[in-house]
Write a protein that holds these residues in place. Structure first.
Motif, PDB file in Angstrom:
ATOM      1  N   SER A  36       0.854  -1.186   0.000  1.00  0.00           N
ATOM      2  CA  SER A  36       0.000   0.000   0.000  1.00  0.00           C
ATOM      3  C   SER A  36       0.894   1.241   0.000  1.00  0.00           C
ATOM      4  O   SER A  36       1.834   1.329   0.775  1.00  0.00           O
ATOM      5  CB  SER A  36      -0.873   0.017   1.255  1.00  0.00           C
ATOM      6  OG  SER A  36      -1.485   1.284   1.385  1.00  0.00           O
ATOM      7  N   CYS A  37       0.574   2.177  -0.886  1.00  0.00           N
ATOM      8  CA  CYS A  37       1.445   3.358  -0.970  1.00  0.00           C
ATOM      9  C   CYS A  37       1.193   4.306   0.178  1.00  0.00           C
ATOM     10  O   CYS A  37       1.984   5.194   0.445  1.00  0.00           O
ATOM     11  CB  CYS A  37       1.253   4.072  -2.302  1.00  0.00           C
ATOM     12  SG  CYS A  37      -0.179   5.158  -2.360  1.00  0.00           S
ATOM     13  N   GLY A  38       0.038   4.165   0.842  1.00  0.00           N
ATOM     14  CA  GLY A  38      -0.241   5.009   1.994  1.00  0.00           C
ATOM     15  C   GLY A  38      -0.996   6.274   1.667  1.00  0.00           C
ATOM     16  O   GLY A  38      -1.306   7.056   2.554  1.00  0.00           O
ATOM     17  N   ARG A  51      -4.558   2.387   3.253  1.00  0.00           N
ATOM     18  CA  ARG A  51      -3.465   2.471   4.226  1.00  0.00           C
ATOM     19  C   ARG A  51      -3.872   1.866   5.571  1.00  0.00           C
ATOM     20  O   ARG A  51      -3.184   1.010   6.116  1.00  0.00           O
ATOM     21  CB  ARG A  51      -3.074   3.943   4.418  1.00  0.00           C
ATOM     22  CG  ARG A  51      -1.966   4.167   5.420  1.00  0.00           C
ATOM     23  CD  ARG A  51      -1.703   5.654   5.636  1.00  0.00           C
ATOM     24  NE  ARG A  51      -2.818   6.313   6.284  1.00  0.00           N
ATOM     25  CZ  ARG A  51      -3.523   7.305   5.769  1.00  0.00           C
ATOM     26  NH1 ARG A  51      -3.224   7.774   4.567  1.00  0.00           N
ATOM     27  NH2 ARG A  51      -4.539   7.839   6.422  1.00  0.00           N
ATOM     28  N   GLN A  75      -1.887  11.746   7.707  1.00  0.00           N
ATOM     29  CA  GLN A  75      -1.379  11.628   6.343  1.00  0.00           C
ATOM     30  C   GLN A  75      -2.251  12.337   5.292  1.00  0.00           C
ATOM     31  O   GLN A  75      -2.372  11.886   4.165  1.00  0.00           O
ATOM     32  CB  GLN A  75      -1.211  10.146   5.945  1.00  0.00           C
ATOM     33  CG  GLN A  75      -0.045   9.445   6.594  1.00  0.00           C
ATOM     34  CD  GLN A  75      -0.358   8.935   7.982  1.00  0.00           C
ATOM     35  OE1 GLN A  75      -1.506   8.817   8.381  1.00  0.00           O
ATOM     36  NE2 GLN A  75       0.665   8.646   8.741  1.00  0.00           N
ATOM     37  N   PHE A  78       6.616  13.446   2.475  1.00  0.00           N
ATOM     38  CA  PHE A  78       6.299  12.119   2.979  1.00  0.00           C
ATOM     39  C   PHE A  78       7.455  11.184   2.700  1.00  0.00           C
ATOM     40  O   PHE A  78       8.090  11.267   1.650  1.00  0.00           O
ATOM     41  CB  PHE A  78       5.071  11.550   2.258  1.00  0.00           C
ATOM     42  CG  PHE A  78       3.771  12.032   2.803  1.00  0.00           C
ATOM     43  CD1 PHE A  78       3.447  11.835   4.136  1.00  0.00           C
ATOM     44  CD2 PHE A  78       2.858  12.664   1.979  1.00  0.00           C
ATOM     45  CE1 PHE A  78       2.230  12.275   4.645  1.00  0.00           C
ATOM     46  CE2 PHE A  78       1.638  13.102   2.471  1.00  0.00           C
ATOM     47  CZ  PHE A  78       1.327  12.903   3.805  1.00  0.00           C
ATOM     48  N   SER A  79       7.697  10.289   3.629  1.00  0.00           N
ATOM     49  CA  SER A  79       8.638   9.219   3.351  1.00  0.00           C
ATOM     50  C   SER A  79       8.001   7.908   3.800  1.00  0.00           C
ATOM     51  O   SER A  79       6.992   7.913   4.485  1.00  0.00           O
ATOM     52  CB  SER A  79       9.940   9.466   4.105  1.00  0.00           C
ATOM     53  OG  SER A  79      10.879   8.496   3.718  1.00  0.00           O
ATOM     54  N   GLN A  80       8.614   6.805   3.431  1.00  0.00           N
ATOM     55  CA  GLN A  80       8.059   5.468   3.699  1.00  0.00           C
ATOM     56  C   GLN A  80       6.743   5.300   2.949  1.00  0.00           C
ATOM     57  O   GLN A  80       6.381   6.137   2.127  1.00  0.00           O
ATOM     58  CB  GLN A  80       7.859   5.226   5.202  1.00  0.00           C
ATOM     59  CG  GLN A  80       9.078   5.517   6.045  1.00  0.00           C
ATOM     60  CD  GLN A  80      10.281   4.696   5.647  1.00  0.00           C
ATOM     61  OE1 GLN A  80      10.182   3.524   5.310  1.00  0.00           O
ATOM     62  NE2 GLN A  80      11.457   5.312   5.637  1.00  0.00           N
ATOM     63  N   ARG A  81       6.027   4.249   3.243  1.00  0.00           N
ATOM     64  CA  ARG A  81       4.751   4.064   2.559  1.00  0.00           C
ATOM     65  C   ARG A  81       3.795   3.262   3.425  1.00  0.00           C
ATOM     66  O   ARG A  81       4.169   2.818   4.510  1.00  0.00           O
ATOM     67  CB  ARG A  81       4.964   3.390   1.202  1.00  0.00           C
ATOM     68  CG  ARG A  81       5.461   1.975   1.309  1.00  0.00           C
ATOM     69  CD  ARG A  81       5.826   1.453  -0.084  1.00  0.00           C
ATOM     70  NE  ARG A  81       6.116   0.049  -0.038  1.00  0.00           N
ATOM     71  CZ  ARG A  81       6.997  -0.547  -0.841  1.00  0.00           C
ATOM     72  NH1 ARG A  81       7.671   0.156  -1.730  1.00  0.00           N
ATOM     73  NH2 ARG A  81       7.192  -1.842  -0.749  1.00  0.00           N
ATOM     74  N   GLY A  82       2.581   3.074   2.927  1.00  0.00           N
ATOM     75  CA  GLY A  82       1.577   2.343   3.692  1.00  0.00           C
ATOM     76  C   GLY A  82       1.370   3.017   5.033  1.00  0.00           C
ATOM     77  O   GLY A  82       1.459   4.237   5.168  1.00  0.00           O
ATOM     78  N   ARG A  83       1.137   2.215   6.054  1.00  0.00           N
ATOM     79  CA  ARG A  83       0.876   2.768   7.366  1.00  0.00           C
ATOM     80  C   ARG A  83       2.092   3.487   7.932  1.00  0.00           C
ATOM     81  O   ARG A  83       2.002   4.256   8.870  1.00  0.00           O
ATOM     82  CB  ARG A  83       0.409   1.634   8.307  1.00  0.00           C
ATOM     83  CG  ARG A  83      -0.030   2.095   9.669  1.00  0.00           C
ATOM     84  CD  ARG A  83      -1.164   3.102   9.550  1.00  0.00           C
ATOM     85  NE  ARG A  83      -1.320   3.891  10.758  1.00  0.00           N
ATOM     86  CZ  ARG A  83      -0.717   5.059  10.978  1.00  0.00           C
ATOM     87  NH1 ARG A  83       0.082   5.585  10.071  1.00  0.00           N
ATOM     88  NH2 ARG A  83      -0.915   5.716  12.087  1.00  0.00           N
ATOM     89  N   LEU A 141       3.855   5.643   6.364  1.00  0.00           N
ATOM     90  CA  LEU A 141       4.002   6.962   5.733  1.00  0.00           C
ATOM     91  C   LEU A 141       4.183   8.037   6.801  1.00  0.00           C
ATOM     92  O   LEU A 141       3.390   8.128   7.731  1.00  0.00           O
ATOM     93  CB  LEU A 141       2.733   7.258   4.919  1.00  0.00           C
ATOM     94  CG  LEU A 141       2.830   8.268   3.788  1.00  0.00           C
ATOM     95  CD1 LEU A 141       3.744   7.727   2.688  1.00  0.00           C
ATOM     96  CD2 LEU A 141       1.453   8.534   3.216  1.00  0.00           C
ATOM     97  N   SER A 174      12.773  11.580   0.721  1.00  0.00           N
ATOM     98  CA  SER A 174      11.430  11.053   0.618  1.00  0.00           C
ATOM     99  C   SER A 174      11.395   9.842  -0.323  1.00  0.00           C
ATOM    100  O   SER A 174      10.780   8.815  -0.033  1.00  0.00           O
ATOM    101  CB  SER A 174      10.535  12.199   0.124  1.00  0.00           C
ATOM    102  OG  SER A 174       9.410  11.749  -0.530  1.00  0.00           O
ATOM    103  N   GLY A 182      13.070   6.716   1.214  1.00  0.00           N
ATOM    104  CA  GLY A 182      12.237   6.016   2.183  1.00  0.00           C
ATOM    105  C   GLY A 182      11.128   5.192   1.554  1.00  0.00           C
ATOM    106  O   GLY A 182      10.693   4.193   2.113  1.00  0.00           O
TER     107      GLY A 182
END
Ligand SMILES: Cc1cc2nc3c(=O)[nH]c(=O)nc-3n(C[C@H](O)[C@H](O)[C@H](O)COP(=O)(O)O)c2cc1C
Ligand code: SF4
Ligand code: FES
Lengths: 421, 830, 173
Positions: A343-345, A351, B176, B195-200, B202, C63, C66
């Motif tokens: 999931s990209c969030g 998310r 987010q 934003f960095s990382q992804r999914g939850r 983020l 960004s 990550g």
């Protein structure tokens, strides 16, 4: 099938070499298109063939190319070689063993929309394939097939590879474009569609590797030849990626409309250890589960039938076979884990929902869940449904809801013993 | 602009809105609040939080005829999409039917909220946003009764992440929505958070040095719909519901941003009302809903321990506290004795009312009313400035904005935002400056000139100047000549008072010759360095060239709201020589230390008044906190002195003073406090109950102010004095020419008291081209000694390849009295 | 630490030439791969340099780092052994294979061997499901697939990598 057209390396050894590919008529279709067809005529021929996108959605390719406005320039073509759907490995084989046919298809597509630059977006794991493609593109430039004034016309084209870096979402076309532009690989809002505002805000065609690999065949041999395979609405040949509990997993090039049984038993050699087949996923991890009844096995695999009969789109035809030893709660756990990871969030339901489903599924797998948790899982999945920004979130619940519906017992087996009171 | 409206119904209410309006905004206009998180009316929609889902039906179109398909009753047949759609991304279309009050929509809202709450901590009781939190409010209204997410499984994330010393991030609270990131990208164009990382996982990050390096950072805390982003100022400081809001106008530059002081009675301060924070107040014609960080964080001087609250009289060499009567009597006595040799020196943060009384006193005494400023041209902006109906927020194609000698980002941050946006809307921006500034990026034409050559650079735009102009000047001139409207904005980059005067004249002359005066969207604007310098000019004050000499010859010197002695040893010396020194201020300063009589004034947030902005908008501010000790408003002090001299002067009511101003100055003719307090509905609608929509910026209930007319717009004959002689740029063999620049975070007398901004304050740094540094055997980071009027100053050397050779830049107000280009001796510190 | 611009001058030019002049930002991922080549991870300095080359904010570079799973800010082993345990592979024994591999190297998933050579990671589908078990080896220089693995073939791969590791780092570059 003895003759291979998409997996042509199986019929013609060393077709991954430019001299061999050309000696077998390679780049004649491109030559024909550039020197004797108008761009519009190429698009017309593809429309006539009825070729539909092999990346998952099955959208008519010729129609897509026709959407690009001739008032906005430049145009771009992007080949989607991100292939990351669990159970899908067809583009991998094309890129590895029949790369020139794919490149030729990409070049014809570029000519058809008059793009002067085309990009091939490969998943980062295809690092070696990208290196090889770079060399092949250099060969084509040396041979005058790419570059300025191709075949003495005023058409010029350059191809470039671009490596992703490990993100399933970048297979989604707008996320792919963001990633190619050097941004986070998160899907864009649509509209505008890539056909009007794609790469660098310019009109853009995005096609799957396999889709493009069909193009030289159609331009070379004609739409009618193409239509001699497959069904009326789903014409042509398709590569089926077969994996899971079968004896001979692999890619099989078959006409659209062949049945599950043919693929799994005639070609795939049947189920391992002669176990009973239990269920089928037709579109990789994003699939709705199909209970593998004898009747289901006779279902033709095309873009209409599985959807109508089981609510299960064919997607990229990545057939994962599950036998009686597989617990479907475990399967749901596995697919949820995938989507949670990928999931990209960007949007809330995907998310938060995949994260939540993963917590519940983990609990179930650890034997710590109650009956209420199973309801909750179903509820959360339903709550995600129809609310997401892109299809990834919607895919994440397919296996969950269908396994709960078809194989509820598998979940109950894992429930912790409930104490009274 | 099309006047054709699109008609639709929302929950059966008919609504007509301009094409391209989004469903969410159309609903808002119909009084229907659709909950949102990621959507913000000032940002591009992204449709990612999914909070705004609604049902949308569209009339079926008959392909052949292009007409609506109608049922038996003649009503158009509707087609509803099976999925809910995001109201924040969907533009209205003719005949659309939107449903926001169905069970389906209610379910979706509850479900999306439940998702958001799965990761959100339940720390509302200690959250700074508690009480003004959109998430909290929406949860009450639409949320699930009870969480089905196991508390133990919640993600635990860092709660006190400093994104810099001004803004803190609570990662657990972040939902987010990306508003902060989009604000920084789209509005501020400072992509310093992402934003960095992804999914939850983020999360918001910053990598800039210093962290969150943007002068607009505070705005993100207003639009953050949860308590994820908070200011270092307000964290744990108070709960929003305990706060009272007092309307005011920012005091720190010429823009005149509308603000609110949030105040609270503080037990620790003996039950006194104190300011807890500064918030923006919406004025779409001035600052929209934003303010810069200087405006937000620089108010702390008001609580400084250096505040002076008792009159003082010098006795036996020392300043001794006295009663008002004694102090004022003494001043009146001296004034009676030395009458005409009075010199009044006023600072640009005084209100119009203060300045009016001061000017009256000075004038009737036959004294000289001097403005403490290094910029000129206020007489010209009053005549050919931008008249009413001009709105920087609406400028677009067909308009030229010419910015000369101005680093707008530093000198007037909100104008920078708005002029950048105007350029993005299609206005042609022409930037003339000797060095790169942050405005260049948006300019259609950028013209570089040498420091000192601003008049020559401008002369190319004169109608008679044809000839062979080099690029890019030629294209710029062409753009200029083709423009329907022209606004010229000048600043103080590299200029002293004489240069400023010459430049203002040249700009005004050009506008007059090209007929860009007297009409809305045309005219001259000055980026003054104080809030009310324009008002001071309008009240009769102006700066003079020979200030030191004038002061040294004065019989009585009356210094109000400024610190010449602290700024410049030359002026300190001049004051030594001047006769009787009366100083009126709020804080202890070097000038106060020299006073014969000190009169304690009130800070502007302790009383009411009005300011005239650089755009010549007259705006009111209100008392926010009670005045300390024995202080009085400046206008009242001056009035009491006048009264002692036997004249009437208003000492009670600033409103009455404004009426007197209106009676004497035609630009102010229509003005009164009621007019300034008028409001009308502004788009987007802010500060109602749906804080999730626009953020915590305050709705403007206390007045939008009024734009003053100009002589040209009143079609009066202009009175433009002869052009002053062009100044000579000081170049001398063996000396380095140093030019002043203006920095937002200077070390001005008010700013210096803000602990928060300390790390960002400008330093005495001399910046030059590496080649120039080489010539003086200097390198980056080295300390050098600069000799200015025989006084040595230590400066740190910095290098910048973009600068022209042979000159160096020095910020103003960093403790070195350089306010005009000057050739100085420079040597490495031994 | 040498600047990327010195180490890979030519490569950087080739990369930038792939994209239209005004779209330099597209080069951020290829440049991050370069940055990762030398040391197997992406340092703060490298991000700063890339930001300068592309004229974007360093925050935007960070960004990207990550977001994508093949970019590593944290140091790991010289070789990252990434085993696919996604559904199709799991149906063909990938979980058991991963266990064996962990035992072979004496570390758990996410850990690095004491000699600093190997980190074991679990990854999602590698598009080689029919040749499970499968893993890829990521190091600074790139990525290679190893398909149809057993623990015995994997041992050979690891031995071979150990040998390779005795050559100087950075490979050809
Ligand atoms: C989550 C997600 C992942 C996708 N991954 C891929 C992919 O790896 N390869 C691909 O060709 N298409 C993928 N697609 C489909 C693309 O968005 C797009 O429809 C396709 O590239 C169009 O090409 P086609 O018309 O030739 O099929 C994905 C879509 C989604 C929603
Ligand atoms: S910090 Fe606030 S504004 Fe930024 S993404 Fe998080 S919730 Fe949204
Ligand atoms: S999706 Fe519409 S407000 Fe967020």
């Amino acid at each position: 099938m003895s003759e291979h057209y998409l997996l042509r390396h199986r019929s013609v050894p060393h077709i991954d070499r430019l001299d061999v590919y050309r000696s077998q008529g390679g780049f004649e279709a491109f030559h024909k298109a550039v020197t004797s067809l108008k761009p519009g005529e190429v698009i017309e021929e593809i429309k006539k063939s009825g070729l539909r996108g092999r990346g998952g959605a099955g959208f008519p390719t010729g129609t897509k190319w026709g959407f690009l406005p001739n008032t906005l320039w430049p145009h771009y073509v992007v080949a989607n070689a991100d292939e990351s759907e669990p159970g899908t490995f067809k583009d991998h084989e094309i890129l590895e063993s029949n790369p020139f046919q794919f490149l030729e298809g990409l070049m014809i597509a570029a000519y058809a929309v008059q793009a002067q630059r085309a990009y091939i977006y490969l998943r980062g794991e295809f690092w070696q394939l990208a290196q090889a493609l770079d060399q092949r593109i250099a060969q084509l430039e040396a041979d005058g097939l790419l570059g300025e004034d191709i075949f003495g016309t005023d058409y010029s084209l350059r191809l470039f590879t671009h490596l992703g870096a490990g993100a399933y979402i970048c297979g989604e076309e707008t996320a792919l474009l963001e990633s190619l532009e050097g941004k986070l690989g998160q899907p864009r809002l649509r509209p505008p569609f890539p056909a009007t505002a794609g790469l660098y805000n310019s009109p853009t065609v995005i096609n799957n590797v396999e889709t493009l690999t069909n193009v030289p065949l159609i331009i070379g041999r004609g739409a009618d030849w193409f239509r001699s395979f497959g069904t009326d609405k789903s014409p042509g040949l398709k590569i089926f990626s077969l994996s899971g509990c079968v004896n001979r997993p692999g890619n099989y090039e078959l006409p659209l409309g062949c049945t599950f049984r043919e693929l799994i038993y005639d070609h795939g050699g049947g189920i391992v250890q002669d176990h009973a087949i239990k269920a089928i996923m037709a579109a990789g991890a994003s699939s709705v589960l199909i209970a593998a009844t004898p009747e289901a096995l006779e279902t033709p695999m095309d873009y209409e039938t599985t959807l109508e009969k089981f609510g299960a789109p064919l997607g990229s035809a990545s057939i994962i076979v599950l036998d009686e030893t597989v617990n479907m709660a475990w399967l749901a756990f596995k697919t949820i884990g995938f989507f949670k990871h990928e999931s990209c969030g960007k949007c809330t339901p995907c998310r938060e929902g995949t994260f939540w489903m993963n917590q519940i599924a983990t609990r179930i797998m650890r034997g710590k869940a109650t009956r209420a948790d199973i309801h909750l899982l179903e509820n959360v999945a339903q709550q995600i449904q129809g609310k997401c920004l892109c299809a990834l979130g919607e895919f994440s619940i397919m296996a969950v809801l269908s396994s709960l519906k078809l194989f509820a017992k598998d979940f109950e087996q894992l429930i912790k013993v409930e104490h009274d009171g | 602009m099309t006047d054709k409206l699109v008609h639709l119904t929302i929950d059966n209410i008919p609504v007509s809105v301009p094409p391209d309006t989004l469903v969410v905004d159309a609903a808002k206009q119909a009084g229907i609040n659709i909950p949102v998180f990621c959507y913000h009316p000032k940002l591009h929609p992204v449709g990612m939080c999914r909070m705004c889902l609604v049902e949308i039906g569209r009339p079926l179109l008959d392909r052949a005829s292009g007409e609506f398909v109608r049922d038996a009753d003649g009503a158009p047949k509707l087609q509803f999409s099976p999925k809910l759609e995001t109201a924040c991304t969907t533009p209205v279309t003719e005949g659309m039917v939107v449903i926001t009050n169905s069970q389906k929509v209610a379910d979706a809202r509850r479900e999306v909220l439940e998702f958001i709450l799965t990761s959100h901590p339940l720390d509302c009781p200690i959250c700074d946003k508690g009480g003004e939190c959109p998430l909290q409010n929406l949860t009450m209204e639409h949320g699930p009764g009870q969480s089905r997410f196991l508390f133990d499984e919640k993600m635990h994330l860092d709660k006190h992440v400093p994104l810099g010393e001004l803004i803190y991030l609570d990662r657990e609270r972040c939902i987010q929505c990306g508003r902060c990131v989009r604000f920084q990208n789209e509005v501020a164009d400072d992509p310093v958070i992402a934003f960095s990382q992804r999914g939850r996982a983020l999360e918001i990050i910053t990598q800039s040095t210093p962290g969150f390096d943007s002068i607009f950072s505070g705005n993100t805390t207003d639009i953050c719909p949860v308590g994820a982003l908070t200011t270092a100022d307000f964290r744990f400081a108070a709960r929003p519901w305990e706060l009272k809001a007092a309307a005011s106008i920012c005091q720190h530059c010429a823009v005149g941003c509308n603000i609110v002081f949030n105040v609270r009675r503080e037990a620790l301060q003996g039950g006194r009302m104190v300011i807890k924070r500064v918030m923006p107040r919406q004025n779409e014609q001035v600052n929209e809903i934003w303010i810069c960080d200087k405006g937000r964080f620089a108010y702390h001087y008001v609580e400084s321990p250096q505040r002076l609250t008792q009159p003082m009289i010098r006795k036996d060499g020392a300043l001794i506290e006295a009663e008002w009567d004694e102090a004022l009597d003494l001043v009146a006595k001296k004034l009676t004795a030395y009458g005409a040799s009075l010199v009044t020196l006023a600072g640009g943060r005084l209100s119009n009312e203060d300045l009016f009384n001061l000017y009256s006193l000075t004038h009737t005494q036959g004294g000289q009313a001097v403005l403490y400023s290094y910029m000129a041209g206020g007489d010209l902006t009053a005549q050919v400035g931008i008249p009413p109906q001009t709105d920087l927020g609406k400028l677009g194609a067909g308009c030229v904005i010419l910015v000369i000698a101005c680093d707008l980002h530093e000198e007037a941050p909100l104008w920078w935002l708005r002029i950048k946006a105007a350029a993005q809307r299609g206005a042609s921006l022409i930037v003339l400056n000797p060095r790169t500034t942050r405005l260049d990026r948006y300019a259609r034409h950028v013209i570089r000139y040498e420091y000192g050559a601003e008049l020559a650079a401008l002369s190319a735009f004169q109608p008679q100047s044809r000839g062979d102009l080099p690029e890019p000047v030629r294209s710029a001139v062409k753009t200029f000549q083709e423009a329907e409207n022209v606004i010229i904005l000048y600043g103080s980059e590299g200029l002293g008072l004489q240069e400023s005067k010459a430049l203002a004249h040249a700009c005004a002359g050009l506008l007059i010759k090209t007929y860009h005066i007297g009409r809305s969207n045309n005219g001259l604007v000055a980026a003054w360095h104080n809030a009310n310098l324009q008002g001071a000019w309008d009240m009769g004050f102006s700066p003079i060239n020979n200030l030191a000499e004038t002061l040294s010859k004065a019989g009585v010197t009356y210094v109000v709201a400024t610190d010449p002695a602290g700024d410049d040893p030359q002026l300190a010396e001049a004051l030594q020589h001047s006769g009787f020194l009366v100083v009126q201020d709020i804080l202890m300063t070097e000038t106060v230390k020299m006073a014969d009589v000190f009169l304690p004034a009130q800070a502007y947030m302790e009383r009411g008044g009005s300011y005239t902005s650089g755009e010549r908008r007259l705006q009111r501010f209100y008392p926010a906190v009670p005045p300390p000790g024995n202080t009085l408003p400046d206008f009242a002090i001056t009035a009491r002195i006048s009264q002692r001299l036997g004249r009437t002067a208003e000492e009670q009511s600033p409103a009455r003073i404004l009426l007197q101003i209106a009676a004497t100055n035609p630009a102010y003719a229509e003005m009164d406090y009621q007019l300034l307090a008028q409001v009308h509905e502004q788009q987007p609608l802010m500060g109602r109950h749906d804080l999730y929509y626009g953020g915590t910026t305050y709705e403007n209930r206390q007045g939008l102010g009024a734009h003053l007319s100009t002589a040209a717009s009143r079609v009066e004959p202009l009175n433009i004095p002869d052009a002053p002689p062009p100044p000579v740029f000081p170049v001398q063999e063996g000396l380095l020419t140093v030019v002043p620049t203006t920095r937002l975070y200077d070390r001005g007398s008010l700013l210096i008291h803000s602990n928060l901004l300390h790390q960002r304050l400008a330093h005495p740094t001399l910046t030059m081209h590496p080649k120039t540094a080489e010539a003086y055997q200097l390198s980056r980071g080295q300390t050098a000694v600069m000799l200015l009027e025989k006084t040595p100053y230590r400066v740190e050397i910095d290098l910048d390849e973009d600068l022209p050779h042979g000159i160096a830049l020095l910020p103003r107000s960093v403790g070195i009295p350089l306010n005009a280009p000057q050739a100085v001796k420079l040597r490495p510190e031994s | 630490m040498k600047k990327l611009a010195e180490l890979y001058e030519d490569e950087i030019q080739v990369i930038l030439a792939k994209y239209p002049d005004e779209q330099k930002r597209s080069a951020v991922m290829p440049l991050l791969y370069l940055a990762q080549r030398a040391s197997g991870r992406i340092s703060q300095e490298a991000m700063q340099e890339i930001a300068e080359i592309l004229d974007i904010a360093i925050t935007d570079v960070a960004s990207i780092v990550g977001f994508y799973s093949l970019f590593h800010e944290e140091p790991g082993g010289r070789y990252r052994i990434q085993v696919c345990t996604d559904l199709p592979c799991a149906l063909r024994g990938a979980d058991a294979f991963l266990r064996q591999l962990c035992d072979l190297l004496g570390v758990e998933v996410g850990e690095t061997t004491a000699d600093g050579l190997f980190t074991i990671e679990e990854v999602k589908c590698l598009a080689a499901c029919h040749r499970a078990p499968v893993f890829q080896v990521q190091n600074g220089d790139g990525l290679e697939y190893h398909e149809n693995q057993t623990i015995d073939t994997a041992r050979l791969v690891i031995d071979e990598l150990r040998l390779r590791a005795q050559k100087p780092p950075g490979g050809a570059a």
